[in-house]
Design a protein around this motif. Structure first.
Motif, PDB file in Angstrom:
ATOM      1  N   MET A 195       7.285  -5.305  10.820  1.00  0.00           N
ATOM      2  CA  MET A 195       6.452  -4.191  10.363  1.00  0.00           C
ATOM      3  C   MET A 195       5.187  -4.394  10.661  1.00  0.00           C
ATOM      4  N   THR A 196       4.264  -3.524  10.814  1.00  0.00           N
ATOM      5  CA  THR A 196       2.956  -3.527  10.918  1.00  0.00           C
ATOM      6  C   THR A 196       2.283  -4.259   9.441  1.00  0.00           C
ATOM      7  N   VAL A 197       0.984  -4.854  10.030  1.00  0.00           N
ATOM      8  CA  VAL A 197       0.454  -5.468   8.687  1.00  0.00           C
ATOM      9  C   VAL A 197       0.072  -4.212   7.654  1.00  0.00           C
ATOM     10  N   GLU A 198      -0.181  -2.880   7.983  1.00  0.00           N
ATOM     11  CA  GLU A 198      -0.390  -1.814   6.941  1.00  0.00           C
ATOM     12  C   GLU A 198       1.127  -1.839   6.111  1.00  0.00           C
ATOM     13  N   GLU A 199       1.967  -1.727   6.809  1.00  0.00           N
ATOM     14  CA  GLU A 199       3.384  -1.575   6.406  1.00  0.00           C
ATOM     15  C   GLU A 199       3.778  -2.945   5.403  1.00  0.00           C
ATOM     16  N   ILE A 200       3.274  -3.818   5.875  1.00  0.00           N
ATOM     17  CA  ILE A 200       3.588  -5.147   4.887  1.00  0.00           C
ATOM     18  C   ILE A 200       2.642  -5.045   3.408  1.00  0.00           C
ATOM     19  N   ILE A 201       1.735  -4.655   3.791  1.00  0.00           N
ATOM     20  CA  ILE A 201       0.609  -4.719   2.547  1.00  0.00           C
ATOM     21  C   ILE A 201       0.808  -3.532   1.596  1.00  0.00           C
ATOM     22  N   ALA A 202       1.178  -2.454   2.375  1.00  0.00           N
ATOM     23  CA  ALA A 202       1.890  -1.299   1.461  1.00  0.00           C
ATOM     24  C   ALA A 202       2.896  -1.312   0.715  1.00  0.00           C
ATOM     25  N   GLU A 203       3.909  -2.325   1.296  1.00  0.00           N
ATOM     26  CA  GLU A 203       5.445  -2.223   0.786  1.00  0.00           C
ATOM     27  C   GLU A 203       5.512  -2.404  -0.887  1.00  0.00           C
ATOM     28  N   PRO A 204       4.629  -3.218  -1.297  1.00  0.00           N
ATOM     29  CA  PRO A 204       4.931  -3.274  -2.891  1.00  0.00           C
ATOM     30  C   PRO A 204       4.583  -1.992  -3.724  1.00  0.00           C
ATOM     31  N   MET A 205       3.294  -1.290  -2.988  1.00  0.00           N
ATOM     32  CA  MET A 205       2.946  -0.164  -3.744  1.00  0.00           C
ATOM     33  C   MET A 205       3.920   1.042  -3.306  1.00  0.00           C
ATOM     34  N   VAL A 206       4.706   1.137  -2.183  1.00  0.00           N
ATOM     35  CA  VAL A 206       5.754   2.047  -2.003  1.00  0.00           C
ATOM     36  C   VAL A 206       6.992   1.554  -3.154  1.00  0.00           C
ATOM     37  N   VAL A 207       7.166   0.315  -3.350  1.00  0.00           N
ATOM     38  CA  VAL A 207       8.352  -0.087  -4.138  1.00  0.00           C
ATOM     39  C   VAL A 207       8.073   0.509  -5.725  1.00  0.00           C
ATOM     40  N   HIS A 208       6.905   0.337  -5.997  1.00  0.00           N
ATOM     41  CA  HIS A 208       6.247   0.790  -7.405  1.00  0.00           C
ATOM     42  C   HIS A 208       5.718   1.913  -7.360  1.00  0.00           C
ATOM     43  N   ASN A 209       5.713   2.874  -6.596  1.00  0.00           N
ATOM     44  CA  ASN A 209       5.381   4.282  -6.512  1.00  0.00           C
ATOM     45  C   ASN A 209       4.013   4.116  -6.794  1.00  0.00           C
ATOM     46  N   VAL A 210       3.305   3.414  -6.161  1.00  0.00           N
ATOM     47  CA  VAL A 210       1.543   3.693  -6.405  1.00  0.00           C
ATOM     48  C   VAL A 210       0.910   4.572  -5.413  1.00  0.00           C
ATOM     49  N   GLY A 211       0.424   5.510  -6.039  1.00  0.00           N
ATOM     50  CA  GLY A 211      -0.544   6.306  -5.212  1.00  0.00           C
ATOM     51  C   GLY A 211       0.405   6.921  -4.060  1.00  0.00           C
ATOM     52  N   ASP A 212      -0.207   7.648  -3.260  1.00  0.00           N
ATOM     53  CA  ASP A 212       0.252   8.693  -2.249  1.00  0.00           C
ATOM     54  C   ASP A 212      -0.040   7.909  -0.986  1.00  0.00           C
ATOM     55  N   ARG A 213       0.521   8.416   0.277  1.00  0.00           N
ATOM     56  CA  ARG A 213       0.269   7.742   1.624  1.00  0.00           C
ATOM     57  C   ARG A 213      -1.482   7.554   1.749  1.00  0.00           C
ATOM     58  N   ALA A 214      -1.979   8.523   1.630  1.00  0.00           N
ATOM     59  CA  ALA A 214      -3.499   8.425   2.029  1.00  0.00           C
ATOM     60  C   ALA A 214      -4.146   7.530   1.050  1.00  0.00           C
ATOM     61  N   SER A 215      -3.956   7.592  -0.221  1.00  0.00           N
ATOM     62  CA  SER A 215      -4.630   6.498  -0.916  1.00  0.00           C
ATOM     63  C   SER A 215      -3.958   5.060  -0.418  1.00  0.00           C
ATOM     64  N   ARG A 216      -3.038   4.837  -0.389  1.00  0.00           N
ATOM     65  CA  ARG A 216      -2.367   3.545   0.181  1.00  0.00           C
ATOM     66  C   ARG A 216      -2.951   3.004   1.305  1.00  0.00           C
ATOM     67  N   ARG A 217      -3.196   3.941   2.209  1.00  0.00           N
ATOM     68  CA  ARG A 217      -3.993   3.599   3.491  1.00  0.00           C
ATOM     69  C   ARG A 217      -5.115   2.974   3.263  1.00  0.00           C
ATOM     70  N   ASP A 218      -6.193   3.784   2.360  1.00  0.00           N
ATOM     71  CA  ASP A 218      -7.373   3.324   1.903  1.00  0.00           C
ATOM     72  C   ASP A 218      -7.291   1.960   1.181  1.00  0.00           C
ATOM     73  N   ARG A 219      -6.181   1.887   0.264  1.00  0.00           N
ATOM     74  CA  ARG A 219      -6.130   0.578  -0.411  1.00  0.00           C
ATOM     75  C   ARG A 219      -5.703  -0.612   0.654  1.00  0.00           C
ATOM     76  N   VAL A 220      -5.118  -0.313   1.622  1.00  0.00           N
ATOM     77  CA  VAL A 220      -4.667  -1.455   2.554  1.00  0.00           C
ATOM     78  C   VAL A 220      -6.018  -1.706   3.532  1.00  0.00           C
ATOM     79  N   ARG A 221      -6.847  -1.121   3.678  1.00  0.00           N
ATOM     80  CA  ARG A 221      -8.133  -1.216   4.387  1.00  0.00           C
ATOM     81  C   ARG A 221      -8.901  -2.172   3.471  1.00  0.00           C
ATOM     82  N   GLU A 222      -9.063  -1.490   2.168  1.00  0.00           N
ATOM     83  CA  GLU A 222      -9.924  -2.251   1.161  1.00  0.00           C
ATOM     84  C   GLU A 222      -9.370  -3.824   0.831  1.00  0.00           C
ATOM     85  N   LEU A 223      -7.969  -3.963   0.801  1.00  0.00           N
ATOM     86  CA  LEU A 223      -7.514  -5.344   0.490  1.00  0.00           C
ATOM     87  C   LEU A 223      -7.780  -6.304   1.807  1.00  0.00           C
ATOM     88  N   LEU A 224      -7.591  -5.566   3.138  1.00  0.00           N
ATOM     89  CA  LEU A 224      -7.999  -6.420   4.213  1.00  0.00           C
ATOM     90  C   LEU A 224      -9.301  -6.938   4.133  1.00  0.00           C
TER      91      LEU A 224
END
Lengths: 360, 326
Positions: free
Chosen positions: A111-140
């Motif tokens: 998995m890419t780093v983005e997929e790894i970091i976004a995985e918990p958000m996907v599991v818990h249905n947090v946000g949509d694809r675009a907002s998760r993308r932004d969140r990953v950048r912010e977390l990094l």
């Protein structure tokens, strides 16, 4: 008074030992965790320390119900979660995340780093694809990695950087509780310090609660508010950090403190070692489990199990003689660091800060 | 001054890779005298383990010793044949490794493995060999050595296994012991036992020890002299008390600050920023310069040589002595 965020009450995890290929007979029980109770207050860090095999990692996993306790009660935010259903637990786990010891095996290499970091958000249905993308950048950014790292794979990173990715993943769903299972043990000294500092900064910023598992008493002193010392599946002493380090009341705690090699060549004789090895949890000693190695053991210790009782407010120890155990004062503040080294460390820190502000 | 047992001079261990030649050990000079302990400190990737393998003549291919000498009591080990080296290894120069479980053979008894080490170098009767092996177990304070002799590694605890490893290493009474992270895999109470044991055995036998570790606490407890390694080079070398009182190289200072201490309550550790560079992407100039808070323009251009500050204290830094330059 504030309510504890997490509460373990008399938690036990017993593993049956079986023999025989077809007809299996139980021949014994490994008492991995044997009656552990503690409370974790919101915003604090409770460290659990002990040697390998003492049950500290099992305790961490039990606290999140990643493994099922044999008996006992776990309360999260006042609610009994021991019998919570899988669906309920899944919802709850958004609130409780874990960081593992080994940054190599805890990240999926495909998995890419983005997929790894976004995985918990996907599991818990947090946000949509675009907002998760932004969140990953912010977390990094939060864990001092760069946004362009999002498209890379774990193998491109060093151990310390991987641990940062693991931390970003844990933070992605804004948990309240993070279980840190030996998060710095596999890292180099200079990287350990970076990660310890990062964990403390994040706690301050987000008001996180940490259950911090470690075998290193020195690291624990830097991150924790309270410390629980475990031996053979049980807590033998639990106290505020200051009390535990300045006035340890259990002989095992004293032995652990005494065994840590002191970074001061002028005080070599100070290192006293505990004799013997850790007994098997399959067949723990009678009475006080520490009596086989305890320098102060007496007849009573062999027969009678000591209760974990309060010695002073907020300080509990499981020793019959906790009040009369000789005091142990190995570490006085400031002692052991040469003044010149102290100055040089300060100089280093000043220059580092100055350089960082110039770069920013 | 006691006799110099090992004298490493300008040692270079190189690997040819697709990315060009890598120097895992890059021009290292160190020595250790009889009855003393040299501590080599460094993080992963600093080349400290490759240094010890170079001394033992065990550099894994395609690596090779490209330059320099390893003088053991005046004999250059890099010039010896494989057979001559085998005679010395395990006999005069012994080594113990980090992980005692993987270094012991699980299908042989402890006693068999110690005798095997002994038999490679001595021609004696089986009864005499067994006696010596039991004596070696007793020396490392293993209780009831006669019984342990017939046990297999899995029957022993981690601390006991490390004692067996030490017994195997010392059974031929070497005068140099290389211990590569001997206590890293052990719990702290067991670590203290093993360090104490090494100290006692050194006092008894007068062997020289090269102790490789990343733990400054361990170094403070057992080393007489310390060499700090970074990216294949020694950046600072001094007696142990000097290193802890008067560290000069910024990397040494950063390591000291990174180490959490129990006697101190500081809010933040003085950490080193960045990571160790991979050997095929070393920065120009001083190899520490991208992480160094005292970096100046000269540091980015030319590599500083290890230069003497006093008789016993040497530093490879353009800014040394620090207070005069920053």
């Amino acid at each position: 008074m504030t309510k504890p965020l997490l509460e373990l009450e008399d938690i036990r995890k017993l593993y049956p030992v079986k023999k025989g290929l077809i007809i299996q007979k139980e021949v014994g029980t490994v008492r991995a965790v044997d009656g552990v109770s503690f409370q974790l207050m919101p915003g604090e860090t409770l460290a659990v320390v002990g040697e390998s095999g003492c049950g500290k990692s099992t305790t961490a996993r039990l606290a999140m119900r990643l493994i099922e306790p044999t008996s006992g009660t776990i309360r999260y935010d006042g609610q009994d979660i021991t019998k919570a259903t899988r669906q309920d637990m899944r919802r709850l786990r958004r609130d409780m995340q874990i960081i593992f010891q080994d940054p190599y095996s805890s990240l999926n290499p495909r998995m890419t780093v983005e997929e790894i970091i976004a995985e918990p958000m996907v599991v818990h249905n947090v946000g949509d694809r675009a907002s998760r993308r932004d969140r990953v950048r912010e977390l990094l950014r939060l864990v001092d990695l760069a946004p362009y790292h999002a498209d890379r794979y774990p193998h491109e990173f060093s151990g310390g950087q991987r641990q940062r990715i693991g931390i970003a993943r844990a933070l992605s769903v804004s948990p309240r509780l993070i279980v840190c299972d030996e998060p710095v043990s596999a890292l180099d000294v200079s990287i350990q310090a970076q990660i310890v500092n990062l964990l403390k900064d994040l706690q301050k910023e987000f008001g996180l609660t940490y259950l911090f598992i470690s075998h290193g008493l020195a690291v624990v002193k830097h991150v924790s508010d309270r410390v629980a010392v475990m031996y053979l599946g049980q807590i033998v002493e639990i106290a505020d950090k200051k009390n535990l380090y300045d006035n340890p009341r259990h002989p095992y705690t004293q032995a652990l403190l005494a065994a840590a090699p002191e970074p001061d060549p002028s005080r070599r004789t100070a290192m006293k070692s505990l004799g013997g090895d850790l007994p098997s949890p399959l067949n723990p000693p009678s009475g006080c489990r520490f009596h086989t190695r305890c320098p102060l053991a007496q007849e009573r210790c062999r027969s009678e199990v000591p209760a974990l009782r309060e010695i002073e407010p907020g300080h509990r120890a499981a020793c019959h003689f906790a009040e009369s155990v000789p005091s142990f004062t190995r570490f006085r503040n400031g002692e052991g660091i040469h003044p010149r080294l102290q100055e040089r460390l300060a100089l280093y820190a000043r220059h580092k800060a100055a350089l960082a502000s110039v770069n920013a | 001054m006691s006799e110099t047992i090992l004298d490493i001079r300008g040692l270079v261990t190189a690997f040819n890779t697709r990315n060009g030649a890598i120097r895992a050990v890059d021009g290292i000079s160190l020595s250790v005298r009889k009855g003393t302990t040299l501590g080599i400190v460094g993080e992963s990737g600093s080349g400290k383990s490759m240094l010890s393998l170079s001394v033992m003549g065990l550099v894994p291919p395609p690596g090779r010793i490209a330059e320099g000498q390893v003088l053991y009591r005046g004999t250059d080990l890099t010039k010896l044949s494989a057979a001559q080296m085998r005679d010395l290894r395990g006999n005069r120069i012994a080594m113990i490794f980090q992980e005692p479980m993987t270094s012991l053979n699980p299908v042989h008894t402890v006693g068999f493995q110690i005798i095997e080490a002994l038999r490679a170098h001595r021609k004696e009767s089986p009864a005499r060999l067994k006696e010596e092996a039991i004596e070696a177990l007793r020396k490392v304070r293993i209780p009831s050595p006669e019984r342990r002799f017939d046990e297999y590694p899995h029957q022993l605890s981690g601390g006991m296994r490390q004692r067996v490893m030490i017994a195997m290493a010392l059974v031929c009474k070497p005068d140099l012991l290389i211990a590569d992270e001997p206590t890293t895999a052990l719990d702290v109470t067991i670590q203290a036992q093993i360090l104490e044991l090494l100290r006692e055995l050194q006092a008894e036998t007068g062997m020289a020890i090269i102790l490789i570790t990343h733990d400054l606490g361990v170094v403070a407890q057992v080393a007489d002299e310390v060499a700090v390694m970074y990216a294949g080079k020694v950046v600072e070398r001094a007696p142990v008390s000097r290193i802890f009182q008067d560290p000069q190289h910024p990397y040494t200072i950063g390591l000291m600050g990174s180490m959490p201490r129990m006697e101190e309550d500081v809010d933040r550790l003085v950490s080193i920023s960045g990571v160790v560079p991979p050997p095929f992407r070393l920065p120009p100039g001083c190899r520490f310069n991208p992480r160094c808070p005292f970096v100046g323009s000269e540091c980015r251009v030319e590599q500083p040589a290890l230069a003497a500050m006093t008789d016993t204290h040497a530093v490879a830094c353009w800014k040394a002595p620090l207070e005069e330059h920053v």
